[in-house]
Motif scaffolding. Structure first.
Motif, PDB file in Angstrom:
ATOM      1  N   UNK A  58       0.832  -1.165   0.015  1.00 16.46           N
ATOM      2  CA  UNK A  58      -0.046  -0.032  -0.033  1.00 16.46           C
ATOM      3  C   UNK A  58       1.037   1.221  -0.160  1.00 16.46           C
ATOM      4  N   UNK A  59       0.658   2.026  -0.891  1.00 20.21           N
ATOM      5  CA  UNK A  59       1.335   3.331  -0.968  1.00 20.21           C
ATOM      6  C   UNK A  59       0.312   4.530  -0.716  1.00 20.21           C
ATOM      7  N   UNK A  74      -4.545  15.496  -7.744  1.00 23.06           N
ATOM      8  CA  UNK A  74      -4.330  14.117  -8.036  1.00 23.06           C
ATOM      9  C   UNK A  74      -2.756  13.826  -7.737  1.00 23.06           C
ATOM     10  N   UNK A  75      -2.311  12.580  -7.791  1.00 26.45           N
ATOM     11  CA  UNK A  75      -0.934  12.408  -7.326  1.00 26.45           C
ATOM     12  C   UNK A  75      -0.651  10.881  -8.131  1.00 26.45           C
ATOM     13  N   UNK A  76       0.676  10.603  -8.132  1.00 22.96           N
ATOM     14  CA  UNK A  76       1.142   9.246  -8.732  1.00 22.96           C
ATOM     15  C   UNK A  76       2.157   8.908  -7.821  1.00 22.96           C
ATOM     16  N   UNK A  77       2.554   7.393  -7.896  1.00 23.64           N
ATOM     17  CA  UNK A  77       3.639   6.857  -7.501  1.00 23.64           C
ATOM     18  C   UNK A  77       4.241   6.110  -8.381  1.00 23.64           C
ATOM     19  N   UNK A  78       5.728   6.172  -8.300  1.00 24.51           N
ATOM     20  CA  UNK A  78       6.573   5.418  -9.444  1.00 24.51           C
ATOM     21  C   UNK A  78       7.651   4.988  -8.714  1.00 24.51           C
ATOM     22  N   UNK A 105      15.031   0.179  -2.894  1.00 24.00           N
ATOM     23  CA  UNK A 105      14.385   0.536  -4.132  1.00 24.00           C
ATOM     24  C   UNK A 105      13.668   1.990  -3.536  1.00 24.00           C
ATOM     25  N   UNK A 106      13.713   2.897  -4.383  1.00 23.20           N
ATOM     26  CA  UNK A 106      12.946   4.241  -4.382  1.00 23.20           C
ATOM     27  C   UNK A 106      11.422   4.113  -4.644  1.00 23.20           C
ATOM     28  N   UNK A 107      10.603   4.710  -3.950  1.00 28.90           N
ATOM     29  CA  UNK A 107       9.454   4.964  -4.393  1.00 28.90           C
ATOM     30  C   UNK A 107       9.091   6.318  -4.103  1.00 28.90           C
ATOM     31  N   UNK A 108       8.678   7.001  -5.314  1.00 29.48           N
ATOM     32  CA  UNK A 108       8.444   8.400  -5.690  1.00 29.48           C
ATOM     33  C   UNK A 108       7.138   8.758  -5.772  1.00 29.48           C
ATOM     34  N   UNK A 109       6.491   9.525  -5.048  1.00 32.37           N
ATOM     35  CA  UNK A 109       5.459  10.069  -5.184  1.00 32.37           C
ATOM     36  C   UNK A 109       5.330  11.766  -5.434  1.00 32.37           C
ATOM     37  N   UNK A 110       4.603  11.998  -6.621  1.00 35.33           N
ATOM     38  CA  UNK A 110       4.428  13.295  -7.111  1.00 35.33           C
ATOM     39  C   UNK A 110       3.127  13.829  -6.947  1.00 35.33           C
ATOM     40  N   UNK A 150      10.430   7.545  -0.599  1.00 37.09           N
ATOM     41  CA  UNK A 150      10.507   6.495   0.354  1.00 37.09           C
ATOM     42  C   UNK A 150      11.378   5.269   0.058  1.00 37.09           C
ATOM     43  N   UNK A 151      12.352   4.672   0.807  1.00 39.62           N
ATOM     44  CA  UNK A 151      13.234   3.739   0.506  1.00 39.62           C
ATOM     45  C   UNK A 151      12.390   2.409   0.731  1.00 39.62           C
TER      46      UNK A 151
END
Length: 144
Positions: free
Chosen positions: A40-41, A52-56, A87-92, A102-103
């Motif tokens: 869950x992100x 809105x927002x997205x995670x990648x 691994x990095x998770x980026x939320x924009x 977040x790592x």
């Protein structure tokens, strides 16, 4: 200072440090994960829901976040072929908006661990037990 007082002071200090730790703006749970596991992100209420927002991440690609109880959130599945590592998770937040990272740690096999909420609860119980032992020792000790 006796051992009980030293223990009580040390436990209280550890609890204060744990509560003062900064909260991450991007949250991925559970962490650590294994390949193929669902995560869950969440943006931890940092993004405006109207934009809105997205995670990648290389773990699961790009995912659109939707409004939820913890802000903008989504579920994603870690790629089956993900190798152990960080691994990095980026939320924009919206197009060109603020970014939070977040790592996430990928481990091989199954993961059995403690999340931060469980750790904080355990620490609180430990502090309470130390305080109770200190108070009981003071009231039970014979006075000369």
């Amino acid at each position: 200072m006796n051992a009980a007082r030293i223990s009580a002071v040390a436990l209280t200090g550890a609890a204060a440090l744990g509560l003062a730790a900064p909260v991450a703006s991007a949250q991925v749970a559970p962490n650590p994960v294994t390949a193929g596991q669902r995560v869950n992100i969440s943006d931890d209420r940092q993004c405006d829901t109207a934009r809105g927002a997205k995670a990648a991440s290389t773990l699961f690609g790009a995912v659109a976040l939707r409004p939820g109880t913890r802000g903008m959130a989504a579920d994603a599945t870690v790629a089956e072929g993900a190798t152990p590592g960080r691994y990095k998770v980026t939320i924009e937040c919206g197009p060109g908006g603020a970014r939070f990272t977040e790592t996430v740690t990928v481990r091989s096999g199954s993961v059995h661990g403690v999340n931060s909420t469980q750790a904080a609860g355990g620490l609180a119980l430990l502090v309470l037990a130390g305080g109770a032992a200190y108070l009981l020792r003071r009231t039970v000790s014979p006075r000369f």
